[in-house]
Design an enzyme around this catalytic site. Structure first.
Site, PDB file in Angstrom:
ATOM      1  N   GLU A   1       0.874  -1.177   0.000  1.00 37.83           N
ATOM      2  CA  GLU A   1       0.000   0.000   0.000  1.00 37.83           C
ATOM      3  C   GLU A   1       0.901   1.214   0.000  1.00 37.83           C
ATOM      4  O   GLU A   1       1.594   1.487   0.978  1.00 37.83           O
ATOM      5  CB  GLU A   1      -0.923  -0.028   1.225  1.00 37.83           C
TER       6      GLU A   1
ATOM      7  N   CYS B   1      -2.273   8.950   3.998  1.00 40.56           N
ATOM      8  CA  CYS B   1      -2.134   8.617   2.583  1.00 40.56           C
ATOM      9  C   CYS B   1      -3.439   8.799   1.820  1.00 40.56           C
ATOM     10  O   CYS B   1      -3.437   8.885   0.595  1.00 40.56           O
ATOM     11  CB  CYS B   1      -1.627   7.181   2.420  1.00 40.56           C
TER      12      CYS B   1
END
Length: 516
Positions: A284, A322
């Protein structure tokens, strides 16, 4: 009280249930605290004769700039020793019943709940985030263990009949030893998002938090001891990426890697493991996420909601998430109104030192500052905030950056393209749905997107075109832990969450049994 180290010199950490107590504890120390690795179910003090004792990393408090602890830069031989502990623990742990694993994970969840405020305090001190934000993330860490403790009790598998000839069914088993590597922005939450499913599905692990924010990972060792996690099932080592992380992911004894962090590090992991075809990878990575504001979302009845969601998605946790929406695109007919009202709202609600914390490190502060200096050079319009001053290493002070709102930023500017990962947003007008989708997708990243509109057809029509693994409509950061989490394009590969995490941490075989 839980014990932290063999000699007990850090036991005082467990008494710090308020920021005031933690600050007093740190002030009372004659020297910076010294964190230890957690291997084989115990904290390991480095041997004075070893390389480990002389190679340590300094960690600073973002709100003050003071040195608060050091941690080992774990060398490859010590990394391999931790992996061997996980390898030795795997056979018995992988055969432990689901009910027993579930009970241990529930106990971890309960112990975190009992120590909720303590973990929130240290997370706030270590990362720079507000205490309120830290509490939210501790709650999510608690939920990670609680969710996977019950998920494994209700797993299903597929079985099919082949024309009356054979019965086929899928059988899953734990994949082995995993490297679990988490970033500095949401340290406890993202580390437990990996540890919980890894242990739930019968794997063992060596976890490495970011060297910038290691305190709550260090404290987790005591929780695992108290919860009765068998020695070697979960090991926590500290160090940087180039030395510790590289040795961890490249080891042939490691069967899989779950990593959250920067795209360049993700690329490095793929290169290090390219020859290990069977190694599971879940990456990720970065994001430069768009927020699309359509004119109907600025109607009187929903106007406040639109501004609130766009601001939250931009500035929560100082923009160090993020999933933050740092590229805001606004339909031209309401662009000026949005800029004016958004700026006023952020100025009123996102206040440095109160609702906005410090950014995580001096290095990150300098990175953000360079982008803001570029904004000045490129003659972008600052509606809020300004380029912060340079800080000196030898002058302890906090790494504070006020929220920045920019317009008139060129499409090809690095400010518009790069993941700045701080309290910085750009606002750009668009004309029509097609242009909005094109602008949103014009990025190497594809992690998340926020869509603000009251048109139900547009929610589906635009939402299904956005190149993002997660799309939020009129909301942000809402998570159901069974849904797939991950990104498209350079934002990563693989998905985690519920059955998707099971795919990461298990191997599947299909058995064919004759029907008669």
């Amino acid at each position: 009280m839980l014990s932290s180290t063999p000699d007990g010199h850090l036991d005082g950490l467990w008494t710090c249930h308020t920021l005031e107590k933690a600050s007093s504890f740190l002030t009372s120390q004659r020297h910076p605290l010294s964190l230890y690795n957690f291997v084989g179910g115990q904290y390991i003090a480095p041997d004075n004769a070893s390389a480990e004792s002389s190679q340590r990393i300094d960690s600073y408090e973002p709100k003050t700039g003071r040195l608060i602890y050091t941690l080992p830069c774990t060398q490859p031989d010590a990394v391999e020793e931790a992996i061997k502990n996980a390898k030795a623990a795997f056979p018995s742990w992988s055969k432990t019943s689901r009910a027993e694993r579930s009970a241990i994970l529930r106990r971890v969840s309960e112990l975190l709940q009992q120590n909720r405020e303590l973990f929130a305090v240290w997370e706030s001190i270590d990362q720079g985030k507000t205490l309120e934000r830290a509490r939210i993330e501790v709650d999510r860490a608690i939920s990670n263990f609680s969710y996977f403790s019950t998920f494994i009790l209700h797993e299903q598998t597929a079985a099919r009949m082949v024309d009356g000839v054979a019965l086929t069914y899928e059988h899953r088993s734990p994949a082995g030893v995993f490297a679990l590597i988490s970033p500095w922005n949401m340290p406890l939450y993202l580390l437990t998002w990996k540890i919980a499913p890894c242990l739930a599905f019968g794997c063992t692990a060596v976890a490495k938090p970011s060297e910038v924010t290691s305190m709550t990972a260090f404290l987790l060792g005591g929780i695992f001891q108290k919860a009765g996690v068998p020695p070697g099932v979960i090991n926590i080592i500290f160090g940087d990426g180039a030395t510790t992380g590289a040795a961890l992911v490249a080891s042939p004894l490691v069967n899989g890697v779950s990593f959250t962090g920067g795209t360049q590090t993700g690329i490095a992991i793929r290169r290090l493991t390219a020859h290990q075809i069977g190694k599971h990878l879940s990456l990720e990575l970065g994001g430069k996420n768009p927020t699309l504001v359509f004119a109907d979302s600025m109607d009187r009845l929903v106007r406040e909601r639109t501004i609130r969601i766009a601001a939250m998605a931009a500035f929560e946790n100082q923009g160090e998430i993020c999933l933050c929406g740092s590229r805001i695109y606004v339909e031209r007919s309401v662009h000026d109104d949005f800029v004016r009202e958004f700026t006023a709202y952020v100025k009123d609600k996102y206040i440095v030192g109160k609702t906005v914390g410090a950014v995580a490190s001096l290095q990150h502060y300098d990175k953000i500052r360079r982008y803001l200096e570029l904004a000045v050079e490129e003659k972008a319009t600052f509606h809020l905030g300004s380029a912060p001053p340079a800080l000196q290493d030898n002058e302890p002070q906090g790494y504070w950056i006020e929220p920045i709102i920019l317009t008139d930023v060129a499409k090809d500017s690095a400010i518009q393209i790069d993941e700045i990962f701080g309290p910085v947003v750009t606002i750009t007008p668009f004309d029509g749905e097609d242009a909005a989708v094109q602008l949103a997708n014009d990025s190497e990243y594809g992690l998340a997107a926020i869509l603000l509109t009251t048109d139900g057809s547009r929610m589906r029509r635009v939402g299904e075109q956005l190149e993002a693994g997660l799309v939020w409509v009129n909301c942000w950061l809402v998570r159901e832990l069974g849904t797939p989490f991950g990104g498209m394009k350079n934002s990563g590969t693989g998905r985690e969450g519920g059955e998707h995490s099971r795919n990461v941490f298990t191997v599947v075989r299909t058995l064919h049994l004759p029907a008669y």
